[in-house]
Motif scaffolding. Structure first.
Motif, short mmCIF file in Angstrom:
data_model
loop_
_atom_site.label_atom_id
_atom_site.label_comp_id
_atom_site.label_asym_id
_atom_site.label_seq_id
_atom_site.Cartn_x
_atom_site.Cartn_y
_atom_site.Cartn_z
N LEU A 1 -1.82 -0.84 7.97
CA LEU A 1 -1.78 -2.14 7.29
C LEU A 1 -1.74 -1.97 5.78
O LEU A 1 -1.00 -2.69 5.08
N ILE A 2 -2.53 -1.06 5.25
CA ILE A 2 -2.54 -0.84 3.79
C ILE A 2 -1.21 -0.25 3.34
O ILE A 2 -0.65 -0.65 2.31
N THR A 3 -0.69 0.69 4.12
CA THR A 3 0.62 1.27 3.80
C THR A 3 1.70 0.22 3.86
O THR A 3 2.63 0.20 3.04
N ASN A 4 1.59 -0.68 4.81
CA ASN A 4 2.55 -1.77 4.94
C ASN A 4 2.54 -2.64 3.69
O ASN A 4 3.59 -3.04 3.16
N ALA A 5 1.32 -2.95 3.19
CA ALA A 5 1.21 -3.75 1.96
C ALA A 5 1.76 -2.99 0.76
O ALA A 5 2.46 -3.57 -0.09
N ARG A 6 1.45 -1.72 0.65
CA ARG A 6 1.97 -0.93 -0.48
C ARG A 6 3.49 -0.85 -0.46
O ARG A 6 4.15 -0.88 -1.49
N ARG A 7 4.05 -0.78 0.74
CA ARG A 7 5.50 -0.60 0.87
C ARG A 7 6.26 -1.90 0.60
O ARG A 7 7.33 -1.89 -0.01
N TYR A 8 5.71 -3.04 1.02
CA TYR A 8 6.49 -4.27 1.01
C TYR A 8 6.01 -5.32 0.02
O TYR A 8 6.79 -6.19 -0.38
N ALA A 9 4.73 -5.31 -0.35
CA ALA A 9 4.19 -6.40 -1.18
C ALA A 9 4.52 -6.18 -2.65
O ALA A 9 4.81 -5.06 -3.10
N VAL A 10 4.46 -7.29 -3.41
CA VAL A 10 4.63 -7.19 -4.86
C VAL A 10 3.40 -6.52 -5.45
O VAL A 10 2.31 -6.52 -4.87
N ARG A 11 3.57 -5.91 -6.63
CA ARG A 11 2.45 -5.23 -7.27
C ARG A 11 1.36 -6.23 -7.59
O ARG A 11 1.61 -7.30 -8.13
N GLY A 12 0.13 -5.88 -7.26
CA GLY A 12 -0.99 -6.79 -7.47
C GLY A 12 -2.21 -6.30 -6.73
O GLY A 12 -2.46 -5.09 -6.65
N THR A 13 -2.94 -7.22 -6.16
CA THR A 13 -4.20 -6.90 -5.50
C THR A 13 -4.05 -6.85 -3.99
O THR A 13 -3.41 -7.73 -3.39
N ILE A 14 -4.62 -5.84 -3.40
CA ILE A 14 -4.76 -5.77 -1.94
C ILE A 14 -6.24 -5.96 -1.64
O ILE A 14 -7.08 -5.17 -2.09
N GLU A 15 -6.55 -7.02 -0.91
CA GLU A 15 -7.95 -7.36 -0.63
C GLU A 15 -8.28 -7.06 0.82
O GLU A 15 -7.54 -7.44 1.74
N ILE A 16 -9.41 -6.38 1.03
CA ILE A 16 -9.89 -6.06 2.37
C ILE A 16 -11.27 -6.68 2.53
O ILE A 16 -12.17 -6.42 1.72
#
Length: 354
Positions: free
Chosen positions: A254-269
């Motif tokens: 899931l984190i890799t998915n966010a790093r690969r596809y999301a815009v630069r910013g915050t990933i919140e868990i």
């Protein structure tokens, strides 16, 4: 002997009813008709009070007509029962011969168990057809995913043999990356296949989810920061019974998915408790899944076609691996839009009873 439930009971009752009705029809119908004819006929009885030959002929004719009517009723009822069964048998033979599009016709829906049997058969045939289509699609997708790294490997190795490329550290590292891509694809396929068949091995033990998440993000944080992401954690102290390695594998995907596809910013868990469930949420700032992909987000080889969801990104198995791991733990995973317009993936795991 107690009657068995289902189709055999229905056929037995129907045939018994036909036999009883035919007997009653022959007896009472003949008796009534003969009584009327006998009462109004110019011949009654002979001088000894016995039936005459004419009486016996009339009685025999009436019995014959009653038997014909009973036979017609029996044939019609038997046909109502046997037509869908014959259709079922023919469709089964066609499926045996490879025609998965064969379907049985239910015929008269008033025969409840027969109609249910045909409906169940058709549902089974549809599932077999869908599974065959899925296998064909999987074979095509797997071949597509394997072709690129294998082509690169072959080209690089042939270039080294021909002297076009020097077998230096950079070239060898590139080859290792392609091998890693193949190994990851094979492992993802193995995980999804084992989970779908119910054979995914899990080492279940009590684990503190807070510690597992913190350890994973500590390792990934430098790579995420270098890519322009910031990690924020909001974790409650929750213990569940799970396979720590598999849970880390799902979170990593899931984190890799966010790093690969999301815009630069915050990933919140976040990690919280709700109704005896441990809720893990991984959220980003957008753009989220394409609307046409949302219903199929957790299916294998489903990828978007815009805003970074490119055909070349990943192998299309990441979210299906997460779903497989979560469901193997008896949990669920859902997708929704985050408050910032991005993607939120929510994992729910059962907590042990207090």
């Amino acid at each position: 002997m107690m009657l068995r439930q289902g189709l055999s009971r229905q056929i037995l009752l129907a045939m018994s009813a036909v036999t009883v009705i035919a007997g009653l029809l022959v007896f009472f119908g003949t008796y009534l008709a003969f009584s009327i004819i006998f009462y109004f006929s110019p011949w009654n009885e002979d001088e000894n009070g016995l039936l005459t030959g004419t009486d016996f002929l009339v009685l025999s004719g009436l019995i014959f007509l009653a038997l014909i009517m009973a036979a017609i009723a029996s044939v019609r009822l038997a046909r109502r029962i046997l037509e869908p069964l014959e259709s079922l048998a023919q469709s089964a033979r066609r499926i045996k011969d490879g025609d998965l599009s064969a379907r049985a016709t239910p015929g008269d829906h008033s025969l409840g168990e027969t109609a249910h049997l045909v409906a169940d058969f058709n549902a089974m045939a549809q599932r077999l057809q869908d599974m065959a289509a899925d296998v064909t699609l999987w074979n095509a997708m797997i071949a597509h995913e394997l072709r690129t790294p294998l082509t690169i490997l072959k080209g690089r190795l042939q270039g080294i043999i021909d002297g076009v490329f020097e077998p230096d550290e950079c070239s060898l590292q590139s080859l290792i990356l392609q091998v890693d891509s193949l190994a990851r694809l094979v492992e993802d396929l193995r995980t999804v296949t084992l989970a779908d068949s119910g054979h995914l091995d899990l080492h279940i033990e009590p684990i503190r989810l807070q510690d597992e998440i913190q350890n994973l993000t500590h390792v990934m944080e430098p790579e995420l920061n270098a890519a322009g992401f910031q990690l924020t954690l909001d974790l409650d102290d929750i213990v569940v019974r799970a396979d720590a390695l598999r849970i880390r594998q799902a979170l990593l995907a899931l984190i890799t998915n966010a790093r690969r596809y999301a815009v630069r910013g915050t990933i919140e868990i976040t990690l919280s408790e709700e109704n005896q469930l441990a809720i893990i949420c991984v959220s980003d700032e957008g753009p989220g899944l394409p609307s046409d992909l949302e219903p199929w987000a957790f299916e294998p080889f489903k990828r978007g076609a815009h805003a970074g969801f490119s055909e070349a990104s990943g192998n299309g198995l990441g979210l299906s691996v997460v779903r497989a791991i979560v469901e193997a733990h008896g949990g669920t995973i859902k997708y929704r839009r985050s408050s910032k317009g991005g993607a939120t993936f929510e994992i729910s795991l059962r907590m042990p009873a207090p």
